[in-house]
Structures are given as structure tokens and as C-alpha cells.
Design an enzyme around this catalytic site. Structure first.
Site, PDB file in Angstrom:
ATOM      1  N   CYS A  75      12.668   0.209   9.781  1.00 37.87           N
ATOM      2  CA  CYS A  75      12.145   0.220   8.401  1.00 37.87           C
ATOM      3  C   CYS A  75      11.273   1.451   8.191  1.00 37.87           C
ATOM      4  O   CYS A  75      11.284   2.048   7.107  1.00 37.87           O
ATOM      5  CB  CYS A  75      11.362  -1.060   8.112  1.00 37.87           C
ATOM      6  SG  CYS A  75      12.423  -2.503   7.839  1.00 37.87           S
ATOM      7  N   ASP A  93      20.939   8.499  17.598  1.00 36.53           N
ATOM      8  CA  ASP A  93      20.151   7.667  18.511  1.00 36.53           C
ATOM      9  C   ASP A  93      19.221   8.560  19.346  1.00 36.53           C
ATOM     10  O   ASP A  93      19.615   9.644  19.795  1.00 36.53           O
ATOM     11  CB  ASP A  93      21.088   6.875  19.428  1.00 36.53           C
ATOM     12  CG  ASP A  93      20.366   5.746  20.157  1.00 36.53           C
ATOM     13  OD1 ASP A  93      20.631   4.579  19.830  1.00 36.53           O
ATOM     14  OD2 ASP A  93      19.542   6.046  21.044  1.00 36.53           O
ATOM     15  N   HIS A 103      15.893  -5.139   5.552  1.00 36.08           N
ATOM     16  CA  HIS A 103      15.581  -5.612   6.901  1.00 36.08           C
ATOM     17  C   HIS A 103      16.335  -6.913   7.182  1.00 36.08           C
ATOM     18  O   HIS A 103      15.971  -7.982   6.697  1.00 36.08           O
ATOM     19  CB  HIS A 103      14.078  -5.834   7.089  1.00 36.08           C
ATOM     20  CG  HIS A 103      13.737  -6.222   8.496  1.00 36.08           C
ATOM     21  ND1 HIS A 103      13.601  -5.288   9.506  1.00 36.08           N
ATOM     22  CD2 HIS A 103      13.571  -7.435   9.075  1.00 36.08           C
ATOM     23  CE1 HIS A 103      13.347  -5.918  10.637  1.00 36.08           C
ATOM     24  NE2 HIS A 103      13.322  -7.226  10.400  1.00 36.08           N
ATOM     25  N   HIS A 150      16.209  -4.953  14.017  1.00 40.61           N
ATOM     26  CA  HIS A 150      16.714  -4.596  12.677  1.00 40.61           C
ATOM     27  C   HIS A 150      18.193  -4.316  12.898  1.00 40.61           C
ATOM     28  O   HIS A 150      18.535  -3.441  13.698  1.00 40.61           O
ATOM     29  CB  HIS A 150      15.958  -3.365  12.154  1.00 40.61           C
ATOM     30  CG  HIS A 150      16.348  -2.920  10.765  1.00 40.61           C
ATOM     31  ND1 HIS A 150      15.419  -2.695   9.753  1.00 40.61           N
ATOM     32  CD2 HIS A 150      17.550  -2.615  10.218  1.00 40.61           C
ATOM     33  CE1 HIS A 150      16.039  -2.288   8.656  1.00 40.61           C
ATOM     34  NE2 HIS A 150      17.336  -2.233   8.915  1.00 40.61           N
ATOM     35  N   HIS A 161      21.678  -3.134  13.522  1.00 41.04           N
ATOM     36  CA  HIS A 161      22.190  -1.769  13.619  1.00 41.04           C
ATOM     37  C   HIS A 161      23.508  -1.775  14.370  1.00 41.04           C
ATOM     38  O   HIS A 161      23.750  -2.626  15.225  1.00 41.04           O
ATOM     39  CB  HIS A 161      21.193  -0.829  14.308  1.00 41.04           C
ATOM     40  CG  HIS A 161      20.696  -1.321  15.626  1.00 41.04           C
ATOM     41  ND1 HIS A 161      19.709  -2.269  15.736  1.00 41.04           N
ATOM     42  CD2 HIS A 161      21.044  -0.997  16.891  1.00 41.04           C
ATOM     43  CE1 HIS A 161      19.468  -2.512  17.024  1.00 41.04           C
ATOM     44  NE2 HIS A 161      20.288  -1.757  17.742  1.00 41.04           N
ATOM     45  N   HIS A 164      25.926   0.724  16.652  1.00 39.08           N
ATOM     46  CA  HIS A 164      26.050   1.960  17.415  1.00 39.08           C
ATOM     47  C   HIS A 164      27.461   2.496  17.215  1.00 39.08           C
ATOM     48  O   HIS A 164      28.432   1.752  17.422  1.00 39.08           O
ATOM     49  CB  HIS A 164      25.879   1.708  18.919  1.00 39.08           C
ATOM     50  CG  HIS A 164      24.564   1.124  19.322  1.00 39.08           C
ATOM     51  ND1 HIS A 164      23.556   1.866  19.882  1.00 39.08           N
ATOM     52  CD2 HIS A 164      24.081  -0.146  19.261  1.00 39.08           C
ATOM     53  CE1 HIS A 164      22.521   1.088  20.173  1.00 39.08           C
ATOM     54  NE2 HIS A 164      22.818  -0.143  19.801  1.00 39.08           N
TER      55      HIS A 164
HETATM   56  P1  DGP Z   1      19.626  -1.731  20.805  1.00 40.86           P
HETATM   57  O1  DGP Z   1      19.258  -1.622  22.243  1.00 40.86           O
HETATM   58  O2  DGP Z   1      21.049  -2.173  20.564  1.00 40.86           O
HETATM   59  O3  DGP Z   1      18.610  -2.538  20.020  1.00 40.86           O
HETATM   60  O4  DGP Z   1      19.582  -0.242  20.250  1.00 40.86           O
HETATM   61  C1  DGP Z   1      18.431   0.346  19.753  1.00 40.86           C
HETATM   62  C2  DGP Z   1      18.639   1.824  19.787  1.00 40.86           C
HETATM   63  O5  DGP Z   1      17.646   2.426  18.985  1.00 40.86           O
HETATM   64  C3  DGP Z   1      18.482   2.436  21.182  1.00 40.86           C
HETATM   65  O6  DGP Z   1      19.738   3.002  21.575  1.00 40.86           O
HETATM   66  C4  DGP Z   1      17.434   3.516  21.024  1.00 40.86           C
HETATM   67  C5  DGP Z   1      17.292   3.659  19.524  1.00 40.86           C
HETATM   68  N1  DGP Z   1      15.959   3.947  19.056  1.00 40.86           N
HETATM   69  C6  DGP Z   1      14.833   3.238  19.302  1.00 40.86           C
HETATM   70  N2  DGP Z   1      13.789   3.793  18.680  1.00 40.86           N
HETATM   71  C7  DGP Z   1      14.256   4.869  18.005  1.00 40.86           C
HETATM   72  C8  DGP Z   1      13.650   5.855  17.176  1.00 40.86           C
HETATM   73  O7  DGP Z   1      12.456   5.858  16.886  1.00 40.86           O
HETATM   74  N3  DGP Z   1      14.471   6.825  16.686  1.00 40.86           N
HETATM   75  C9  DGP Z   1      15.807   6.853  16.955  1.00 40.86           C
HETATM   76  N4  DGP Z   1      16.516   7.837  16.418  1.00 40.86           N
HETATM   77  N5  DGP Z   1      16.418   5.934  17.716  1.00 40.86           N
HETATM   78  C10 DGP Z   1      15.647   4.963  18.242  1.00 40.86           C
END
Ligand code: DGP
Length: 113
Positions: free
Chosen positions: A6, A29, A45, A97, A99, A101
Site C-alpha cells: 500500500c 521485485d 488492499h 497484500h 500479489h 509474481h
Molecule cells: P511473497 O513471498 O510471495 O509474499 O512475495 C513478496 C515479494 O515482495 C518478495 O519476492 C520480495 C518483494 N518485496 C518485499 N518488499 C518489497 C519492497 O519494498 N519493494 C519491492 N520492489 N519488492 C518487495
């Protein structure tokens, strides 16, 4: 709300955006697991795939409309890519939240470990 994604949507945390519209944001990521690793999130959210219902499922449709565009933009539409959502901590979800990939640029094994 104390939600990293968020805050990214609000611009309070920087991100490398690759796509944005009224409903969907996509960005790189922070710890990529493949040469192409994009996260697609709804601008509302929603905690996880376990919370998708008739009220919010349009966000999922919007995200899946955007996926082919981003795959093309990132050069993996023809070579192939994987779309993953982790639901719940035991499945590897670390950000609560919803998401998706989008991973590409290398080959992937199946089934996952
Ligand atoms: P999951 O493990 O499926 O909840 O994936 C969360 C992903 O989010 C993980 O691959 C790393 C990414 N991530 C976490 N914090 C941040 C951030 O602040 N910026 C970015 N760009 N990605 C983030």
C-alpha cells in the site's frame, strides 16, 4: 495501514514501476528470483488469494489482462513465463497484500519443491 505494498502504491516507498493504471500496479521485485521478476498488485488492499470474492474478483481479471502486456514488454511472452501467487505464510507469502509474481528469462522446474 502498515502494508509495504500500500505504501508503494501511495508512493511512500519507491519502486521500479513497469506498468500502472487505475486498478493495477506492476513493479520489479526487490529480490528477483529470475532475470524477469515482476510483481502485479491490485490498488485495493486484498490480503491474499483466500480473500478473493464476488466484490473484488474484477481486480484479478484486470491483473490477468495486464500480464500478457508486461510479458511482451519484458521480452518473455514468446519464451514463456510463470505466474505465481503465494497464499498464507506456510505457502511462502511474506507480504500480506495480494500479489502475483511474473517470472521469466530462465527455465523452471515442475512440480515446485
Ligand atoms: P511473497 O513471498 O510471495 O509474499 O512475495 C513478496 C515479494 O515482495 C518478495 O519476492 C520480495 C518483494 N518485496 C518485499 N518488499 C518489497 C519492497 O519494498 N519493494 C519491492 N520492489 N519488492 C518487495
Amino acid at each position: 495501514m502498515d502494508c509495504i505494498f500500500c505504501k508503494i502504491i501511495a508512493g511512500e516507498i519507491p519502486s521500479k514501476k513497469v506498468y500502472e493504471d487505475e486498478h493495477v500496479l506492476a513493479f520489479e521485485d526487490i529480490s528477483p528470483r529470475a532475470p524477469v521478476h515482476i510483481l502485479l498488485i491490485p490498488k485495493e488492499h486484498i490480503v491474499s488469494a483466500a480473500e478473493i470474492n464476488g466484490e473484488n474478483s474484477a481486480y484479478v481479471a484486470k491483473i490477468f489482462e495486464v500480464i500478457p502486456k508486461i510479458a511482451e514488454q519484458m521480452g518473455v511472452k514468446e519464451s514463456g513465463f510463470r505466474v505465481v501467487t503465494n497464499c498464507g505464510a506456510s505457502a511462502g507469502q511474506s507480504v500480506m497484500h495480494l500479489h502475483f509474481h511474473l517470472l521469466g528469462g530462465r527455465s523452471f522446474s515442475w512440480p515446485p519443491g
